[in-house]
Design a protein around this motif. Structure first.
Motif, PDB file in Angstrom:
ATOM      1  N   PRO A  72       0.861  -1.110  -0.134  1.00  0.00           N
ATOM      2  CA  PRO A  72      -0.023   0.149  -0.090  1.00  0.00           C
ATOM      3  C   PRO A  72       1.127   1.227  -0.152  1.00  0.00           C
ATOM      4  CG  PRO A  72      -0.105  -1.086   2.247  1.00  0.00           C
ATOM      5  CD  PRO A  72       0.752  -1.723   1.232  1.00  0.00           C
ATOM      6  N   TYR A  73       0.519   2.206  -0.670  1.00  0.00           N
ATOM      7  CA  TYR A  73       1.280   3.478  -0.820  1.00  0.00           C
ATOM      8  C   TYR A  73       0.248   4.567  -1.154  1.00  0.00           C
ATOM      9  CZ  TYR A  73       1.642   3.372  -5.779  1.00  0.00           C
ATOM     10  OH  TYR A  73       1.467   3.165  -7.279  1.00  0.00           O
ATOM     11  N   VAL A  74       0.528   5.892  -1.183  1.00  0.00           N
ATOM     12  CA  VAL A  74      -0.049   6.937  -1.622  1.00  0.00           C
ATOM     13  C   VAL A  74       0.844   7.934  -2.105  1.00  0.00           C
ATOM     14  CG1 VAL A  74      -1.752   9.022  -0.841  1.00  0.00           C
ATOM     15  CG2 VAL A  74      -2.011   6.578   0.332  1.00  0.00           C
ATOM     16  N   ALA A  75       0.505   8.494  -3.240  1.00  0.00           N
ATOM     17  CA  ALA A  75       1.321   9.323  -3.949  1.00  0.00           C
ATOM     18  C   ALA A  75       0.802  10.720  -4.347  1.00  0.00           C
ATOM     19  CB  ALA A  75       2.024   9.091  -5.253  1.00  0.00           C
ATOM     20  N   LEU A  76       1.479  11.759  -3.844  1.00  0.00           N
ATOM     21  CA  LEU A  76       0.920  12.889  -3.961  1.00  0.00           C
ATOM     22  C   LEU A  76       1.693  13.961  -4.985  1.00  0.00           C
ATOM     23  CD1 LEU A  76       0.215  13.894  -0.326  1.00  0.00           C
ATOM     24  CD2 LEU A  76      -1.389  12.994  -1.686  1.00  0.00           C
ATOM     25  N   ASP A  77       0.966  14.599  -5.644  1.00  0.00           N
ATOM     26  CA  ASP A  77       2.049  15.580  -6.756  1.00  0.00           C
ATOM     27  C   ASP A  77       2.302  16.783  -5.791  1.00  0.00           C
ATOM     28  OD1 ASP A  77      -0.283  16.914  -6.373  1.00  0.00           O
ATOM     29  OD2 ASP A  77      -1.051  16.967  -8.254  1.00  0.00           O
ATOM     30  N   GLY A  86      -1.899   2.574  -4.303  1.00  0.00           N
ATOM     31  CA  GLY A  86      -1.225   1.442  -4.263  1.00  0.00           C
ATOM     32  C   GLY A  86      -1.993   0.330  -3.449  1.00  0.00           C
ATOM     33  N   GLY A  87      -1.634  -1.133  -3.693  1.00  0.00           N
ATOM     34  CA  GLY A  87      -2.410  -1.998  -2.619  1.00  0.00           C
ATOM     35  C   GLY A  87      -3.741  -1.999  -2.695  1.00  0.00           C
ATOM     36  N   PRO A  88      -4.417  -2.416  -1.678  1.00  0.00           N
ATOM     37  CA  PRO A  88      -5.807  -2.317  -1.245  1.00  0.00           C
ATOM     38  C   PRO A  88      -6.371  -0.913  -0.954  1.00  0.00           C
ATOM     39  CG  PRO A  88      -4.618  -2.787   0.750  1.00  0.00           C
ATOM     40  CD  PRO A  88      -3.571  -2.589  -0.217  1.00  0.00           C
ATOM     41  N   LEU A  89      -5.356   0.252  -0.681  1.00  0.00           N
ATOM     42  CA  LEU A  89      -6.046   1.647  -0.658  1.00  0.00           C
ATOM     43  C   LEU A  89      -6.833   2.312  -1.530  1.00  0.00           C
ATOM     44  CD1 LEU A  89      -3.019   2.794   1.228  1.00  0.00           C
ATOM     45  CD2 LEU A  89      -4.952   1.531   2.172  1.00  0.00           C
ATOM     46  N   THR A  90      -7.645   2.843  -1.174  1.00  0.00           N
ATOM     47  CA  THR A  90      -8.620   3.743  -2.041  1.00  0.00           C
ATOM     48  C   THR A  90      -8.637   4.995  -1.341  1.00  0.00           C
ATOM     49  OG1 THR A  90     -10.675   3.224  -1.011  1.00  0.00           O
ATOM     50  CG2 THR A  90      -9.919   1.975  -3.073  1.00  0.00           C
ATOM     51  N   THR A  91      -9.217   6.064  -2.067  1.00  0.00           N
ATOM     52  CA  THR A  91      -9.251   7.459  -1.522  1.00  0.00           C
ATOM     53  C   THR A  91     -10.292   7.274  -0.173  1.00  0.00           C
ATOM     54  OG1 THR A  91     -11.098   7.946  -3.112  1.00  0.00           O
ATOM     55  CG2 THR A  91      -8.841   8.526  -3.513  1.00  0.00           C
ATOM     56  N   ALA A 124     -10.722  -7.727   3.507  1.00  0.00           N
ATOM     57  CA  ALA A 124     -10.329  -8.793   2.738  1.00  0.00           C
ATOM     58  C   ALA A 124      -9.106  -8.483   1.918  1.00  0.00           C
ATOM     59  CB  ALA A 124     -11.438  -9.492   2.201  1.00  0.00           C
ATOM     60  N   ALA A 125      -9.089  -7.485   1.295  1.00  0.00           N
ATOM     61  CA  ALA A 125      -7.988  -7.187   0.704  1.00  0.00           C
ATOM     62  C   ALA A 125      -6.679  -6.908   1.602  1.00  0.00           C
ATOM     63  CB  ALA A 125      -8.199  -5.735  -0.244  1.00  0.00           C
ATOM     64  N   ALA A 126      -6.632  -6.108   2.768  1.00  0.00           N
ATOM     65  CA  ALA A 126      -5.850  -5.980   3.711  1.00  0.00           C
ATOM     66  C   ALA A 126      -5.417  -7.318   4.227  1.00  0.00           C
ATOM     67  CB  ALA A 126      -6.156  -5.265   4.958  1.00  0.00           C
ATOM     68  N   ASN A 127      -6.134  -8.328   4.126  1.00  0.00           N
ATOM     69  CA  ASN A 127      -5.786  -9.848   4.555  1.00  0.00           C
ATOM     70  C   ASN A 127      -4.578 -10.279   3.593  1.00  0.00           C
ATOM     71  OD1 ASN A 127      -5.612 -12.048   6.095  1.00  0.00           O
ATOM     72  ND2 ASN A 127      -7.018 -12.975   4.754  1.00  0.00           N
ATOM     73  N   ARG A 128      -4.743  -9.747   2.189  1.00  0.00           N
ATOM     74  CA  ARG A 128      -3.831 -10.256   1.263  1.00  0.00           C
ATOM     75  C   ARG A 128      -2.416 -10.069   1.308  1.00  0.00           C
ATOM     76  NH1 ARG A 128      -6.308  -8.196  -4.117  1.00  0.00           N
ATOM     77  NH2 ARG A 128      -4.538  -8.998  -4.794  1.00  0.00           N
ATOM     78  N   PHE A 129      -2.127  -8.725   2.154  1.00  0.00           N
ATOM     79  CA  PHE A 129      -0.643  -8.455   2.253  1.00  0.00           C
ATOM     80  C   PHE A 129      -0.273  -8.507   3.636  1.00  0.00           C
ATOM     81  CE2 PHE A 129      -3.061  -4.572   2.569  1.00  0.00           C
ATOM     82  CZ  PHE A 129      -2.430  -3.831   3.626  1.00  0.00           C
ATOM     83  N   SER A 130      -1.164  -8.775   4.724  1.00  0.00           N
ATOM     84  CA  SER A 130      -0.716  -8.760   5.966  1.00  0.00           C
ATOM     85  C   SER A 130      -0.969 -10.311   6.371  1.00  0.00           C
ATOM     86  CB  SER A 130      -1.650  -7.986   6.796  1.00  0.00           C
ATOM     87  OG  SER A 130      -2.969  -8.461   6.715  1.00  0.00           O
ATOM     88  N   GLY A 131      -1.587 -10.985   5.972  1.00  0.00           N
ATOM     89  CA  GLY A 131      -1.627 -12.487   6.525  1.00  0.00           C
ATOM     90  C   GLY A 131      -2.543 -12.438   7.508  1.00  0.00           C
TER      91      GLY A 131
END
Length: 489
Positions: A72-77, A86-91, A124-131
């Motif tokens: 997961p990541y967030v990119a700002l201009d 990125g990853g399971p994150l949305t706004t 559920a999406a978080a479970n995909r990268f955290s275990g």
């Protein structure tokens, strides 16, 4: 008395040791758990920092992470607007607007603010990268800023800011592995310490119990028994040694008391028997009795009983702690002069009584008791002297010395200590005929001791030489003969 005070020493020691172990081990376990969590989270922060740096550089070159990469990541201009997630994150998962990095921030800039959370919708999406499934994440700390975004095939984007969360999953998993060990180990260790304290205290108190049992077995007629002394040489051994020394003194005191009672009974029986015999004979033959002579003989026996009773009472009172005897200034030279004037008529022409005390000899004590001390020494010298008695009193650097000398047979060296014991006679028949009870020298020695001095028999070329040494008056206290205090003491 509280409940704790009613517990035995062994129980209280064990409880204290167990409680102290529980506190120490519990504090150590808490520190270990917290330290392990922080160490694992520091690793997660370093990993997030590295990922933020790599993602920022990729975005700057127009190469975002692959779709399969769920970091997961967030990119700002440069204006702070989100242009990549990125990853399971949305706004929807952002808790608020994310600030861009400062104008001149370094690549490892990390404001350490909670900026991103993931709710149940993305569990559920978080479970995909955290275990594991989780409902919230916090402490998103690692950020990265890329200033140069010029790539070979993409237009420049300007400065961007990348946020990557440092997840606590590894740290939580690490402490979960040690929690069961700590939860079971700390109470078990505290219980083990309490058990060891129980055993050690029992072994340490075993000599005390042996001493107590032996003391309980020592009765009035078993004073010859002694408590066992441990070979450890510790406080208990010293206590046992002191206890045995006390028992030694008690045994000696009991023996002396028994001997004293036996001697006193013997001394009292003789004049009582003489008095009874005299009265019985007089009553049996009243017509042939010389009543004045019989009365005089009975009076003599009564006087002897009275003197003996007074001496016994004096020794009994002298043994009381309150009988100190140190009351007021006394001039020993004046005491010698008074007694010499009283004794000269009684010795008559048989003995010469000489006093050598030209100067005042001040001491502090009871005038009546010191008077009796010298009188007892004079009585003893009068019974044994052949022609002369000499009284000497002089001051010394540390006090004063009084001597009573006679030209009698003297005292054998082997008996110079024994004669100060009650009812001791070196010449039984002579002392009894002269009216001696064997208590005069014992009383004199007792008075000397209670005045802080000593009474001894010193060497003499002829006869006996009794030497009394007493401490003198302090120099700051002037000598003053207290005549009013004589009658009161």
């Amino acid at each position: 008395m509280s409940v704790l005070d009613r517990l035995s020493v062994r129980v209280r020691t064990s409880l204290a040791a167990g409680l102290a172990a529980a506190l120490l081990l519990g504090g150590g376990a808490w520190w270990l758990r917290d330290h392990m969590y922080r160490a694992q989270f520091a690793v997660a922060e370093s990993e997030a920092q590295y990922q933020a740096r790599e993602i920022g550089r990729g975005l700057g070159r127009g190469q975002p992470p692959a779709a399969g990469d769920l970091v997961p990541y967030v990119a700002l201009d440069k204006d702070g607007q989100v242009f990549a997630l990125g990853g399971p994150l949305t706004t929807q998962h952002l808790t608020g607007p994310l600030p861009p990095a400062p104008e001149h921030a370094a690549e490892d800039w990390a404001p350490r603010e909670q900026l991103i959370s993931v709710g149940p919708a993305s569990a559920a999406a978080a479970n995909r990268f955290s275990g594991r499934t989780f409902t919230a994440m916090g402490a998103w700390t690692m950020y990265f800023r890329v200033s140069d975004t010029t790539g070979p095939s993409t237009p420049p984007l300007g400065p961007i800011t990348v946020y990557v969360p440092a997840t606590p999953f590894t740290a939580e998993a690490a402490v979960r592995t040690i929690d069961p060990v700590l939860q079971a180990g700390v109470p078990a260790a505290a219980l083990l310490v309490a058990l060891i304290a129980w055993v050690a205290t029992g072994r340490a108190l075993r000599p005390v119990e042996a001493i107590r049992a032996e003391l309980a077995a020592i009765g009035e007629h078993r004073l010859d028994r002694r408590v066992p002394v441990p070979r450890s040489g510790d406080e208990i051994a010293r206590m046992a040694t002191t206890t045995n020394a006390t028992l030694d003194r008690l045994e000696r005191s009991a023996v002396q008391q028994q001997r004293f009672v036996a001697d006193a009974s013997h001394e009292l029986r003789s004049p009582i028997a003489a008095l009874r015999t005299n009265l019985e004979v007089s009553l049996a033959h009243p017509e042939r009795t010389d009543w004045p002579a019989a009365t005089q003989e009975a009076l003599t026996s009564v006087e002897r009983l009275q003197h003996l009773t007074e001496d016994l009472l004096f020794l009994a009172r002298g043994a009381h702690p309150a009988a100190t005897g140190a009351d007021a200034p006394v001039d020993l030279a004046a005491v010698l002069g008074e007694l010499a004037d009283q004794y000269r008529p009684t010795v008559g022409g048989r003995l010469a009584l000489r006093v050598d005390a030209p100067d005042p000899v001040p001491v502090r004590g009871s005038r009546i008791r010191l008077h009796r001390l010298v009188r007892n020494l004079l009585d003893n010298a009068r019974r044994h002297a052949e022609s002369e008695i000499v009284l000497v009193a002089r001051g010394t650097a540390h006090g004063c010395v009084l001597e009573v000398r006679d030209d009698g047979p003297g005292v054998p060296v082997a008996d110079r200590e024994r004669i100060f014991e009650p009812f001791t006679r070196l010449d039984e028949a002579r002392s009894r005929d002269a009216g001696g009870s064997g208590l005069g020298l014992a009383i004199a020695a007792d008075i000397a001791t209670r005045h802080g001095g000593t009474l001894r028999v010193a060497h003499s070329p002829r006869g006996a030489r009794f030497v009394l040494e007493l401490p003198g008056l302090p120099p700051e206290r002037p000598h003053r003969e207290d005549h009013a205090g004589r009658d009161r003491t």
